[in-house]
Design an enzyme around this catalytic site. Structure first.
Site: not given
Length: 435
Positions: A91, A170, A177, A192, A196
């Site tokens: 990620h 999320d 947010r 967050s 995932k």
């Protein structure tokens, strides 16, 4: 239904600097997801978290509650059946010219690891992996879970959209947010991302945490804190997790956009490409393989000898893409030239990213379309000697009325000095490793 807690009491606890109990966290995330906690109440709680923070136990429980709001994927049958030796994912926290997922996923798959890369679309100045791949004619992002598993078994790598069933809390909270000034909260960013990624069911995860003007984390200290928090969350959840802090003061590679980044990724897979893109691709591959228990692998060799390219082509074909089809090209091009002789010592990633966005490569709202051929091509990087009038950047778009605002975004982006400062030789794009 009688609720076990009152939202106002939960807000007050965090507002006053207290720690939320596991039961309070489980309840408030679930209640917000099903609508029992109002938007304005969750806004107040998010701001309290933004201002007061969370300790490791709270962040871990908050992440667990986000995961529990939806489904979890299970790729263990791939390993149990012997189809793949392990599963690993990567990620990135988002950057400019960050096309690394494209060559990385097939590269790691060469060594028998399944790479389920669930990716997203760009918003603002950071590009989205799915937007880039949709420049490939015929390629589709949406796959069912069965299709994902079949592709991982047969090809070894898949890059596709995450299903709506993963961490729906999320998705709802992030949208809130975004409009309440609470995006830049390390506990909320970390939970967050990790909710995932953990829900995806991978065994190993490598995080690419960007640092610099083109990243969400502008300084090394905040990037280090975010990386440490996410690595701890992954470890607490039983996922082997490592983070690399990487430089995002200058765009990665020589392209920023969609089709242009695919083209550059193919160059890397063919054994060429810009040195910084190759360096980061190989570094992340080595971390993913090590976390998967694979030793003695040589990712750089797999780029040079064509094995990674073979997986790339198979991956595209499996999702309907044509690896031999010409990529889209923008109809209009405008060139930015050097104003003077000297050495290019600065090329601001954020400003270049905004220029590409304004040219049509990105979107301001989720529903906006992107231009596949739009973007910026760099003809020089910091450290290069340049001459007055030499092309520095090519701006590409289908809509030439966008050029003026793109040029405005680039004001102050380019720094040319008479000579390179002492000690300014090209540094590694990888700044630190957090384990």
């Amino acid at each position: 239904m009688t609720e076990p807690f009152d939202a106002v009491d939960v807000i007050r606890t965090k507002r006053d600097g207290g720690s939320l109990s596991p039961a309070q966290i489980d309840w408030v995330v679930d209640a917000y997801t099903r609508g029992a906690v109002a938007e304005e109440q969750m806004s107040a709680l998010a701001m309290a978290v933004f201002l007061r923070g969370m300790d490791r136990a709270e962040i871990s429980r908050w992440t667990h509650a986000m995961i529990a709001s939806g489904q979890r994927l299970d790729f263990s049958p791939l390993v149990a059946s012997g189809a793949r030796r392990a599963t690993a994912d990567k990620h990135s926290t988002g950057g400019v010219g960050d096309k690394i997922t494209l060559p990385l996923a097939p590269l790691v798959a060469v060594f028998g690891v399944a790479v389920p890369q669930l990716s997203g679309r760009g918003l603002g100045h950071t590009g989205g992996t799915l937007d880039k791949l949709e420049a490939v004619p015929g390629w589709r992002a949406a796959l069912s879970n069965d299709e994902m598993l079949a592709q991982l078994r047969e090809v070894g790598a898949v890059i596709c959209a995450a299903g709506s069933g993963l961490a729906p809390a999320d998705k709802k909270l992030y949208a809130l947010r975004d409009v309440t000034g609470t995006v830049e909260s390390i506990p909320l960013i970390a939970s967050s991302i990790m909710s995932k990624k953990i829900a995806e069911g991978t065994q190993a995860l490598v995080l690419d945490v960007k640092v610099g003007s083109g990243a969400f984390m502008k300084d090394l200290g905040s990037a280090r804190e975010l990386a440490r928090t996410m690595v701890d969350l992954g470890t607490d959840a039983g996922v082997r997790t490592t983070a690399l802090l990487t430089d995002m003061s200058t765009p990665l590679g020589l392209t920023v956009g969609n089709a242009v980044e695919v083209e550059e990724s193919v160059e890397v897979l063919a054994g060429g490409g810009p040195a910084d893109v190759v360096e980061l691709t190989v570094a992340l591959a080595e971390e993913m393989l090590a976390a998967s228990g694979i030793t003695g692998a040589d990712p750089a060799a797999a780029l040079r000898d064509g094995r990674a390219m073979d997986v790339w082509r198979a991956m595209l074909r499996a999702q309907g893409g044509d690896p031999d089809a010409p990529l889209p090209r923008a109809r209009e091009t405008e060139t930015v030239t050097a104003a003077e002789d000297g050495v290019l010592t600065g090329l601001d990633a954020y400003r270049v990213g905004v220029a590409a966005w304004r040219l049509g490569a990105g979107r301001a709202r989720k529903e906006d379309a992107v231009q596949a051929g739009a973007g910026v091509v760099l003809h020089a990087k910091p450290g290069d000697a340049v001459r007055a009038g030499q092309p520095l950047l090519s701006l590409r778009t289908d809509t030439p009325e966008r050029f003026a605002r793109a040029r405005e975004a680039l004001e102050g982006a380019v720094v040319i000095e008479p000579a390179a400062p002492a000690g300014s030789a090209r540094a590694s794009v990888v700044l630190e490793t957090v384990r």
